[in-house]
Design a protein around this motif. Structure first.
Motif, PDB file in Angstrom:
ATOM      1  N   LEU A 134      10.410  -4.838 -18.648  1.00  0.00           N
ATOM      2  CA  LEU A 134       8.867  -4.947 -19.392  1.00  0.00           C
ATOM      3  C   LEU A 134       7.920  -5.041 -18.199  1.00  0.00           C
ATOM      4  O   LEU A 134       6.944  -4.210 -18.192  1.00  0.00           O
ATOM      5  N   LYS A 135       8.094  -5.484 -16.916  1.00  0.00           N
ATOM      6  CA  LYS A 135       7.386  -5.276 -15.830  1.00  0.00           C
ATOM      7  C   LYS A 135       7.359  -3.911 -15.263  1.00  0.00           C
ATOM      8  O   LYS A 135       6.196  -3.495 -14.854  1.00  0.00           O
ATOM      9  N   GLY A 136       8.325  -3.165 -15.281  1.00  0.00           N
ATOM     10  CA  GLY A 136       8.517  -1.909 -14.910  1.00  0.00           C
ATOM     11  C   GLY A 136       7.496  -0.857 -15.870  1.00  0.00           C
ATOM     12  O   GLY A 136       7.172   0.036 -15.400  1.00  0.00           O
ATOM     13  N   MET A 137       7.790  -1.169 -17.224  1.00  0.00           N
ATOM     14  CA  MET A 137       6.938  -0.538 -18.222  1.00  0.00           C
ATOM     15  C   MET A 137       5.432  -0.736 -18.116  1.00  0.00           C
ATOM     16  O   MET A 137       4.528  -0.060 -18.113  1.00  0.00           O
ATOM     17  N   ILE A 138       4.951  -2.094 -18.058  1.00  0.00           N
ATOM     18  CA  ILE A 138       3.516  -2.738 -18.017  1.00  0.00           C
ATOM     19  C   ILE A 138       3.061  -2.228 -16.613  1.00  0.00           C
ATOM     20  O   ILE A 138       1.902  -1.703 -16.568  1.00  0.00           O
ATOM     21  N   ILE A 139       3.582  -2.463 -15.681  1.00  0.00           N
ATOM     22  CA  ILE A 139       2.883  -2.267 -14.284  1.00  0.00           C
ATOM     23  C   ILE A 139       3.115  -0.959 -13.777  1.00  0.00           C
ATOM     24  O   ILE A 139       2.213  -0.491 -13.175  1.00  0.00           O
ATOM     25  N   GLN A 140       4.306  -0.417 -13.835  1.00  0.00           N
ATOM     26  CA  GLN A 140       4.694   0.996 -13.238  1.00  0.00           C
ATOM     27  C   GLN A 140       4.577   1.912 -14.043  1.00  0.00           C
ATOM     28  O   GLN A 140       4.885   3.170 -13.727  1.00  0.00           O
ATOM     29  N   SER A 141       4.369   1.594 -15.424  1.00  0.00           N
ATOM     30  CA  SER A 141       4.342   2.734 -16.590  1.00  0.00           C
ATOM     31  C   SER A 141       5.576   3.433 -16.707  1.00  0.00           C
ATOM     32  O   SER A 141       5.527   4.702 -17.176  1.00  0.00           O
ATOM     33  N   GLY A 142       6.715   2.818 -16.526  1.00  0.00           N
ATOM     34  CA  GLY A 142       8.103   3.531 -16.382  1.00  0.00           C
ATOM     35  C   GLY A 142       8.256   3.954 -18.040  1.00  0.00           C
ATOM     36  O   GLY A 142       8.582   3.302 -18.786  1.00  0.00           O
ATOM     37  N   ASN A 143       8.603   5.271 -18.023  1.00  0.00           N
ATOM     38  CA  ASN A 143       9.001   5.735 -19.358  1.00  0.00           C
ATOM     39  C   ASN A 143      10.385   5.518 -19.652  1.00  0.00           C
ATOM     40  O   ASN A 143      10.873   5.193 -20.844  1.00  0.00           O
ATOM     41  N   ASP A 144      11.138   5.389 -18.492  1.00  0.00           N
ATOM     42  CA  ASP A 144      12.811   5.110 -18.609  1.00  0.00           C
ATOM     43  C   ASP A 144      12.729   3.638 -19.164  1.00  0.00           C
ATOM     44  O   ASP A 144      13.555   3.500 -19.751  1.00  0.00           O
ATOM     45  N   ALA A 145      11.936   2.693 -18.618  1.00  0.00           N
ATOM     46  CA  ALA A 145      12.021   1.270 -18.842  1.00  0.00           C
ATOM     47  C   ALA A 145      11.684   1.215 -20.398  1.00  0.00           C
ATOM     48  O   ALA A 145      12.203   0.400 -21.224  1.00  0.00           O
ATOM     49  N   SER A 146      10.596   2.070 -21.002  1.00  0.00           N
ATOM     50  CA  SER A 146      10.288   1.999 -22.407  1.00  0.00           C
ATOM     51  C   SER A 146      11.459   2.447 -23.290  1.00  0.00           C
ATOM     52  O   SER A 146      11.850   1.686 -24.194  1.00  0.00           O
TER      53      SER A 146
END
Length: 379
Positions: free
Chosen positions: A115-127
């Motif tokens: 979640l933090k990788g998606m929210i803060i880093q905008s990670g497509n992979d995390a999504s």
């Protein structure tokens, strides 16, 4: 926000009108914004302060991840997944292009880190990893996204993936993005605090938050940037000053700086020329009305939802309010029954009409009470 407004109470017998609100014009018009669509809304009242093409269907790019996060937060709140759950990274998630948090195939990553990788880093992979963990596949997760969009009243939105990578059937609007953003802030304030994080480190790689508002405005605490060639540069922003929070949506700007400047211009204009006042909290009595033929003679009434007024600065003293009820109140009356409206005016202009409801049950009275009230009503 100031304390509750004192009501003037002429009880008028009128037909109910639908909930409505009008915003009086501020001293200075809204700034010109170079974007395909934009919107500025007061979070507490839900009143739109400025908009242009707010219902035009546009590509959201990574703004899609606001809904992705909202869906995951709801799954956590329902107890179906947990922050400490370990998610096995699939090859599909690992291979997803664009912005990344650099998770590795075959490794396990916690839901919180994703979640933090998606929210803060905008990670497509995390999504993608989160979508697969929640629903089994990105396609099934998109169905959850669309179901939540429908529930939130996002009438011009359709999701096809959790990260916003280009798809001809992926679209939304500035107004719809404001709806999901405000729902996320309201329902998940603890999780929302992550949107104000300046950076996040995963796999020994530290990446800054892509939201430029966090560096340019100390009152800003979110929300999300987005960009593809087709979508242009997009930004959903939110800032809170004192008790007033505003949400801005800018879609289709020409550059990163253009979207930041547009967002700041809207937010600063809104805070400069408007103020928000909490007038009547939900489920709190504001008057006791006469009830006929019941076990009691009076009924406490109040608003169904918080009544909040967003008005031009300096005009609070011109606010007044009244109650309008539909007809005489005859028992039995069930708690929650709409029995009229709270009408708030600014000068001569009606700006809010909100449902007025019964705050408790009033059972039907006995024969003596009915007979007595029959005689009293005759006179």
């Amino acid at each position: 926000m100031k304390s509750a407004l004192k009501l003037a109470l002429p009880f008028l017998l009128v037909c109910l009108l639908p909930l409505s609100a009008v915003i009086a014009a501020p001293a200075q018009p809204a700034p010109e914004v170079a974007a395909k669509g934009y919107l500025l809304v007061d979070f507490n009242s839900g009143k739109v302060l400025a908009e242009n093409n707010a219902d035009e269907r546009l590509e959201p790019a990574s703004l899609t991840k606001i809904m992705t996060a909202y869906v995951v937060f709801r799954e956590i709140a329902a107890g179906r997944i947990g922050l400490t759950d370990q998610v096995l990274v699939s090859e599909k998630a690992w291979r997803t292009g664009g912005s990344r948090m650099f998770i590795e195939v075959g490794t396990q990553v916690s839901v919180e880190d994703l979640l933090k990788g998606m929210i803060i880093q905008s990670g497509n992979d995390a999504s993608v990893a989160l979508a697969e963990h929640v629903a089994g596949s990105t396609e099934a997760f998109a169905n959850l996204m669309n179901a939540n969009a429908k529930r939130l009243g996002m009438e011009n939105t359709h999701f096809t993936n959790p990260n916003g990578l280009p798809d001809p059937d992926l679209y939304t609007t500035a107004r719809d993005l404001a709806k999901v953003t405000m729902a996320l802030i309201r329902e998940f304030p603890d999780f929302y605090s992550w949107y104000g994080s300046k950076e996040f480190t995963y796999n020994e790689i530290t990446q800054p938050n892509r939201n430029p508002l966090l560096k340019r405005d100390p009152s800003a605490d979110g929300v999300k940037t987005g960009h593809t060639n087709a979508a242009g540069y997009c930004l959903v922003g939110s800032a809170k000053r004192d008790d007033m929070r505003l949400v801005s949506v800018v879609m289709g700007a020409a550059s990163p700086n253009a979207r930041a400047q547009a967002s700041l211009a809207l937010l600063n204009w809104g805070f400069r020329y408007f103020e928000s006042h909490s007038l009547y909290p939900a489920d709190q009595p504001i008057e006791n009305l006469r009830v006929w033929y019941g076990q009691q003679e009076t009924l406490p009434v109040g608003p169904e939802a918080d009544v909040v007024a967003t008005i031009p600065r300096g005009s609070y003293s011109r606010l007044s309010a009244r109650l309008e009820k539909t007809a005489e109140l005859n028992a039995p009356i069930a708690k929650g029954t709409r029995i009229g409206d709270i009408v708030v005016t600014l000068g001569e202009n009606e700006i809010i009409r909100a449902p007025l409801v019964a705050l408790q049950d009033v059972p039907e009275g006995g024969l003596w009470r009915k007979a007595k009230d029959s005689v009293l009503q005759m006179f």
